[in-house]
Scaffold this motif. Structure first.
Motif, PDB file in Angstrom:
ATOM      1  N   GLY A  28       0.784  -1.235   0.000  1.00  0.00           N
ATOM      2  CA  GLY A  28       0.000   0.000   0.000  1.00  0.00           C
ATOM      3  C   GLY A  28       0.814   1.281   0.000  1.00  0.00           C
ATOM      4  O   GLY A  28       0.259   2.360  -0.169  1.00  0.00           O
ATOM      5  N   ASP A  29       2.120   1.188   0.196  1.00  0.00           N
ATOM      6  CA  ASP A  29       2.984   2.371   0.195  1.00  0.00           C
ATOM      7  C   ASP A  29       3.678   2.490  -1.152  1.00  0.00           C
ATOM      8  O   ASP A  29       3.932   1.487  -1.825  1.00  0.00           O
ATOM      9  N   SER A  51       4.679   6.739   2.514  1.00  0.00           N
ATOM     10  CA  SER A  51       3.724   5.887   3.226  1.00  0.00           C
ATOM     11  C   SER A  51       2.489   6.632   3.663  1.00  0.00           C
ATOM     12  O   SER A  51       2.548   7.810   4.009  1.00  0.00           O
ATOM     13  N   LYS A  52       1.420   5.896   3.716  1.00  0.00           N
ATOM     14  CA  LYS A  52       0.175   6.427   4.252  1.00  0.00           C
ATOM     15  C   LYS A  52       0.280   6.534   5.776  1.00  0.00           C
ATOM     16  O   LYS A  52       1.112   5.858   6.399  1.00  0.00           O
ATOM     17  N   ALA A  53      -0.528   7.368   6.361  1.00  0.00           N
ATOM     18  CA  ALA A  53      -0.576   7.494   7.821  1.00  0.00           C
ATOM     19  C   ALA A  53      -0.895   6.129   8.425  1.00  0.00           C
ATOM     20  O   ALA A  53      -1.745   5.390   7.921  1.00  0.00           O
ATOM     21  N   GLY A  54      -0.173   5.753   9.483  1.00  0.00           N
ATOM     22  CA  GLY A  54      -0.422   4.500  10.185  1.00  0.00           C
ATOM     23  C   GLY A  54       0.177   3.260   9.540  1.00  0.00           C
ATOM     24  O   GLY A  54       0.004   2.155  10.050  1.00  0.00           O
ATOM     25  N   SER A  55       0.889   3.402   8.441  1.00  0.00           N
ATOM     26  CA  SER A  55       1.480   2.254   7.752  1.00  0.00           C
ATOM     27  C   SER A  55       2.421   1.495   8.685  1.00  0.00           C
ATOM     28  O   SER A  55       3.190   2.093   9.442  1.00  0.00           O
ATOM     29  N   GLU A  56       2.370   0.158   8.612  1.00  0.00           N
ATOM     30  CA  GLU A  56       3.209  -0.680   9.471  1.00  0.00           C
ATOM     31  C   GLU A  56       3.399  -2.047   8.817  1.00  0.00           C
ATOM     32  O   GLU A  56       2.422  -2.726   8.531  1.00  0.00           O
ATOM     33  N   PHE A 125      13.476  -7.364  -3.685  1.00  0.00           N
ATOM     34  CA  PHE A 125      12.429  -7.857  -2.786  1.00  0.00           C
ATOM     35  C   PHE A 125      11.165  -7.010  -2.963  1.00  0.00           C
ATOM     36  O   PHE A 125      10.063  -7.545  -3.092  1.00  0.00           O
ATOM     37  N   PHE A 126      11.327  -5.673  -2.968  1.00  0.00           N
ATOM     38  CA  PHE A 126      10.175  -4.790  -3.172  1.00  0.00           C
ATOM     39  C   PHE A 126       9.449  -5.159  -4.465  1.00  0.00           C
ATOM     40  O   PHE A 126       8.222  -5.289  -4.483  1.00  0.00           O
ATOM     41  N   ARG A 127      10.200  -5.323  -5.552  1.00  0.00           N
ATOM     42  CA  ARG A 127       9.584  -5.638  -6.846  1.00  0.00           C
ATOM     43  C   ARG A 127       8.851  -6.980  -6.821  1.00  0.00           C
ATOM     44  O   ARG A 127       7.814  -7.130  -7.470  1.00  0.00           O
ATOM     45  N   ALA A 128       9.390  -7.948  -6.097  1.00  0.00           N
ATOM     46  CA  ALA A 128       8.769  -9.274  -6.045  1.00  0.00           C
ATOM     47  C   ALA A 128       7.417  -9.259  -5.341  1.00  0.00           C
ATOM     48  O   ALA A 128       6.561 -10.106  -5.610  1.00  0.00           O
ATOM     49  N   VAL A 129       7.215  -8.295  -4.455  1.00  0.00           N
ATOM     50  CA  VAL A 129       5.967  -8.208  -3.699  1.00  0.00           C
ATOM     51  C   VAL A 129       5.013  -7.184  -4.310  1.00  0.00           C
ATOM     52  O   VAL A 129       3.799  -7.363  -4.306  1.00  0.00           O
ATOM     53  N   ALA A 130       5.556  -6.120  -4.848  1.00  0.00           N
ATOM     54  CA  ALA A 130       4.782  -4.947  -5.268  1.00  0.00           C
ATOM     55  C   ALA A 130       4.001  -5.164  -6.559  1.00  0.00           C
ATOM     56  O   ALA A 130       4.227  -6.128  -7.299  1.00  0.00           O
ATOM     57  N   ILE A 131       3.130  -4.209  -6.807  1.00  0.00           N
ATOM     58  CA  ILE A 131       2.457  -4.088  -8.099  1.00  0.00           C
ATOM     59  C   ILE A 131       2.783  -2.699  -8.635  1.00  0.00           C
ATOM     60  O   ILE A 131       3.094  -1.782  -7.853  1.00  0.00           O
ATOM     61  N   PRO A 132       2.729  -2.506  -9.963  1.00  0.00           N
ATOM     62  CA  PRO A 132       3.007  -1.174 -10.507  1.00  0.00           C
ATOM     63  C   PRO A 132       1.999  -0.149  -9.962  1.00  0.00           C
ATOM     64  O   PRO A 132       0.803  -0.423  -9.880  1.00  0.00           O
ATOM     65  N   ALA A 133       2.519   1.016  -9.570  1.00  0.00           N
ATOM     66  CA  ALA A 133       1.650   2.067  -9.037  1.00  0.00           C
ATOM     67  C   ALA A 133       1.003   2.842 -10.186  1.00  0.00           C
ATOM     68  O   ALA A 133       1.656   3.127 -11.189  1.00  0.00           O
ATOM     69  N   GLU A 134      -0.243   3.171 -10.003  1.00  0.00           N
ATOM     70  CA  GLU A 134      -0.984   3.914 -11.013  1.00  0.00           C
ATOM     71  C   GLU A 134      -0.834   5.421 -10.842  1.00  0.00           C
ATOM     72  O   GLU A 134      -1.171   6.185 -11.732  1.00  0.00           O
ATOM     73  N   TYR A 135      -0.340   5.869  -9.696  1.00  0.00           N
ATOM     74  CA  TYR A 135      -0.069   7.277  -9.419  1.00  0.00           C
ATOM     75  C   TYR A 135       1.004   7.338  -8.344  1.00  0.00           C
ATOM     76  O   TYR A 135       1.299   6.334  -7.683  1.00  0.00           O
ATOM     77  N   THR A 136       1.619   8.496  -8.170  1.00  0.00           N
ATOM     78  CA  THR A 136       2.751   8.617  -7.242  1.00  0.00           C
ATOM     79  C   THR A 136       2.283   9.044  -5.858  1.00  0.00           C
ATOM     80  O   THR A 136       2.358  10.207  -5.486  1.00  0.00           O
ATOM     81  N   GLY A 137       1.809   8.098  -5.124  1.00  0.00           N
ATOM     82  CA  GLY A 137       1.393   8.295  -3.742  1.00  0.00           C
ATOM     83  C   GLY A 137       0.994   6.951  -3.164  1.00  0.00           C
ATOM     84  O   GLY A 137       0.919   5.951  -3.891  1.00  0.00           O
ATOM     85  N   PRO A 138       0.766   6.909  -1.841  1.00  0.00           N
ATOM     86  CA  PRO A 138       0.292   5.658  -1.246  1.00  0.00           C
ATOM     87  C   PRO A 138      -1.006   5.195  -1.925  1.00  0.00           C
ATOM     88  O   PRO A 138      -1.796   6.012  -2.386  1.00  0.00           O
ATOM     89  N   ILE A 140      -4.545   4.245  -2.341  1.00  0.00           N
ATOM     90  CA  ILE A 140      -5.794   4.562  -1.637  1.00  0.00           C
ATOM     91  C   ILE A 140      -6.607   3.285  -1.443  1.00  0.00           C
ATOM     92  O   ILE A 140      -6.811   2.505  -2.374  1.00  0.00           O
ATOM     93  N   GLY A 141      -7.056   3.046  -0.205  1.00  0.00           N
ATOM     94  CA  GLY A 141      -7.924   1.914   0.098  1.00  0.00           C
ATOM     95  C   GLY A 141      -7.243   0.566   0.151  1.00  0.00           C
ATOM     96  O   GLY A 141      -7.912  -0.465   0.166  1.00  0.00           O
ATOM     97  N   TRP A 142      -5.913   0.543   0.231  1.00  0.00           N
ATOM     98  CA  TRP A 142      -5.206  -0.738   0.238  1.00  0.00           C
ATOM     99  C   TRP A 142      -5.494  -1.527   1.513  1.00  0.00           C
ATOM    100  O   TRP A 142      -5.574  -0.984   2.611  1.00  0.00           O
ATOM    101  N   ALA A 143      -5.631  -2.828   1.346  1.00  0.00           N
ATOM    102  CA  ALA A 143      -5.722  -3.762   2.475  1.00  0.00           C
ATOM    103  C   ALA A 143      -5.043  -5.055   2.052  1.00  0.00           C
ATOM    104  O   ALA A 143      -5.079  -5.433   0.875  1.00  0.00           O
ATOM    105  N   MET A 144      -4.411  -5.716   2.999  1.00  0.00           N
ATOM    106  CA  MET A 144      -3.736  -6.985   2.710  1.00  0.00           C
ATOM    107  C   MET A 144      -4.747  -7.985   2.179  1.00  0.00           C
ATOM    108  O   MET A 144      -5.842  -8.130   2.735  1.00  0.00           O
TER     109      MET A 144
END
Length: 175
Positions: A28-29, A51-56, A125-138, A140-144
């Protein structure tokens, strides 16, 4: 002679412009690898995180690299081994390999920081987990979700990162 290209063929010098960075959503970040393993012959990497507020993330430890966080904006609390500290813009922390750690962005505001690791490879490692971002920011609405969790577990095993406990756990309460 000035060139506007990202890299040259006559030198090991790399120029990475803000508009040319790769944009990834990692848990989500926003992560932007800036200086990569390929550029440093595997010695270190540098990425920007927004990162979004509260990210952990989950409580974890790196068995292959040291991490350095340099906070640019916001506030982040860190727990590493028996140390608990809150950083503000301009502060820095070294998290040595083999030290369990976790961090949490303040719930009041987003944060931006540089993360450096040595040796390099953390951006892979980041690339292996991540997805391409559609905009440059955290994101929105991400959940595991199950798919992200599976990518995280597989990448952690591949890149020698031990996931110890879910977000919210602290080193002193889980070891």
């Amino acid at each position: 002679m000035t060139q506007n290209t990202t890299t040259t063929t006559t030198s090991r010098v790399s120029v990475v412009r803000e508009t040319e960075r790769e944009n990834l959503w990692f848990l989500g970040d926003l992560i932007q690898p800036i200086i990569t393993s390929e550029m440093t012959r595997g010695l270190f990497q540098l990425s920007l995180t927004h990162s979004k507020a509260g990210s952990e993330p989950p409580l974890h430890e790196h068995n292959g690299e040291d991490e350095i966080f340099y906070l640019l904006e916001g506030q982040i609390s860190f727990w590493a081994a028996d140390v608990a500290v809150t950083l503000n813009a301009g502060d820095c922390i070294l998290l040595p390999k083999d030290v369990p750690h976790i961090f949490k962005v303040s719930p009041e505001a987003e944060a931006k920081w540089l993360v450096m690791s040595a040796p390099s490879g953390l951006e892979k490692f980041f690339r292996a987990v991540a997805i391409p971002a559609e905009y440059t920011g955290p994101q929105i609405g991400w959940a595991m979700d199950e798919e992200t969790e599976q990518r995280l577990e597989a990448a952690a095993e591949e890149f020698n990162i031990k996931i110890i406990a879910p977000p919210g756990a602290r080193p002193e309460t889980t070891l």
